[in-house]
Design a protein around this motif. Structure first.
Motif, PDB file in Angstrom:
ATOM      1  N   LYS A  95      37.383  34.351  46.709  1.00  0.00           N
ATOM      2  CA  LYS A  95      36.649  33.978  47.906  1.00  0.00           C
ATOM      3  C   LYS A  95      35.467  33.107  47.494  1.00  0.00           C
ATOM      4  O   LYS A  95      34.844  33.347  46.473  1.00  0.00           O
ATOM      5  N   ASN A  99      31.815  31.350  49.085  1.00  0.00           N
ATOM      6  CA  ASN A  99      30.881  31.456  50.204  1.00  0.00           C
ATOM      7  C   ASN A  99      30.110  30.173  50.481  1.00  0.00           C
ATOM      8  O   ASN A  99      29.507  30.047  51.548  1.00  0.00           O
ATOM      9  N   VAL A 132      40.836  34.281  57.839  1.00  0.00           N
ATOM     10  CA  VAL A 132      39.846  35.262  57.389  1.00  0.00           C
ATOM     11  C   VAL A 132      40.085  35.550  55.911  1.00  0.00           C
ATOM     12  O   VAL A 132      41.155  35.276  55.360  1.00  0.00           O
ATOM     13  N   TRP A 133      39.054  36.141  55.269  1.00  0.00           N
ATOM     14  CA  TRP A 133      39.169  36.570  53.884  1.00  0.00           C
ATOM     15  C   TRP A 133      39.722  37.994  53.835  1.00  0.00           C
ATOM     16  O   TRP A 133      39.852  38.650  54.865  1.00  0.00           O
ATOM     17  N   ASP A 139      38.313  40.613  53.007  1.00  0.00           N
ATOM     18  CA  ASP A 139      37.340  41.604  53.491  1.00  0.00           C
ATOM     19  C   ASP A 139      37.146  41.528  54.999  1.00  0.00           C
ATOM     20  O   ASP A 139      36.309  42.248  55.555  1.00  0.00           O
ATOM     21  N   SER A 175      36.029  38.945  56.791  1.00  0.00           N
ATOM     22  CA  SER A 175      35.049  37.937  57.233  1.00  0.00           C
ATOM     23  C   SER A 175      35.741  36.606  57.551  1.00  0.00           C
ATOM     24  O   SER A 175      36.762  36.254  56.962  1.00  0.00           O
ATOM     25  N   LYS A 176      35.172  35.875  58.516  1.00  0.00           N
ATOM     26  CA  LYS A 176      35.777  34.619  58.965  1.00  0.00           C
ATOM     27  C   LYS A 176      35.543  33.491  57.964  1.00  0.00           C
ATOM     28  O   LYS A 176      34.535  33.454  57.260  1.00  0.00           O
ATOM     29  N   ASN A 197      34.481  29.849  56.850  1.00  0.00           N
ATOM     30  CA  ASN A 197      33.437  28.936  57.349  1.00  0.00           C
ATOM     31  C   ASN A 197      33.842  27.466  57.303  1.00  0.00           C
ATOM     32  O   ASN A 197      32.995  26.584  57.485  1.00  0.00           O
TER      33      ASN A 197
END
Length: 213
Positions: free
Chosen positions: A131, A133, A166-167, A169, A171-172, A174
């Protein structure tokens, strides 16, 4: 009846006061004590039961105290080891050839697997599929991927009812880089990010938290 006298039995007192005609008091004493012993042996004395119960109680208390004495140092030692492993984020490192990615570590696995199998293998290393960020993390991963000609599964997927990227975990995504949309699971290759069927076999990138040295 039913109890063992602690005083001398009548036979013993008689033997002491009225010796045998030949003066052989010892035989009478011996006989009297043997009768007393047999009486106690045939029916256990209440005092003996109480002493035995008290003895087992003492042994139990001593055992508990010894357990506590030897177990507390081990707990303290574990606490000390955990405390010694605490360090600042800047001091954390990656071990066993894993490479640093901000506060995480990543590794490129060259083992053809489906997306789900790749995720399970990453979890075996206490991690997950890669992932990123921010742009710096994306560029770092891309620089390593461009070295070879392989494609690597990453954590992006849209295996959900909303069909959103999504990842692992939850989370969306970006949208730092456009995804060439052809399937439900994403992979990274030298030209960017694409998506294909999750059952296809590819190499993969795992990521996990860095550790204190």
């Amino acid at each position: 009846m039913g109890s063992c006298p602690w005083s001398h039995p009548p036979a013993l007192r008689k033997a002491a006061k009225d010796p045998t005609p030949h003066g052989n008091t010892g035989n009478w004493v011996h006989l009297a004590w043997r009768e007393r012993h047999e009486a106690c042996g045939a029916k256990p004395c209440p005092h003996g039961k109480k002493l035995m119960s008290l003895w087992f109680l003492i042994i139990g208390v001593v055992a508990v105290l010894l357990w506590g004495l030897f177990s507390f140092p081990r707990k303290s030692e574990v606490t000390r080891l955990i405390r010694n492993k605490t360090c600042g984020e800047e001091a954390k490192i990656c071990m066993n050839s894993w490479k640093k990615l901000n506060q995480n570590c990543f590794f490129l696995f060259h083992h053809k697997s489906s997306w789900l199998s790749a995720l399970e293998n990453c979890q075996n290393y206490d991690g997950t599929l890669a992932k990123f960020n921010n742009k710096i993390e994306l560029d770092t991963l891309m620089n390593h991927v461009k070295v070879g000609s392989s494609s690597y599964w990453i954590g992006l997927n849209k295996r959900n009812l909303l069909r959103m990227w999504v990842w692992t975990d939850g989370s969306k995504y970006n949208n730092l880089m456009r995804i060439q949309d052809h399937g439900q699971c994403a992979l990274m290759y030298k030209d960017g990010i694409a998506s294909i069927h999750c059952e296809d076999l590819n190499d993969y990138i795992c990521i996990k938290a860095s550790q204190c040295p």
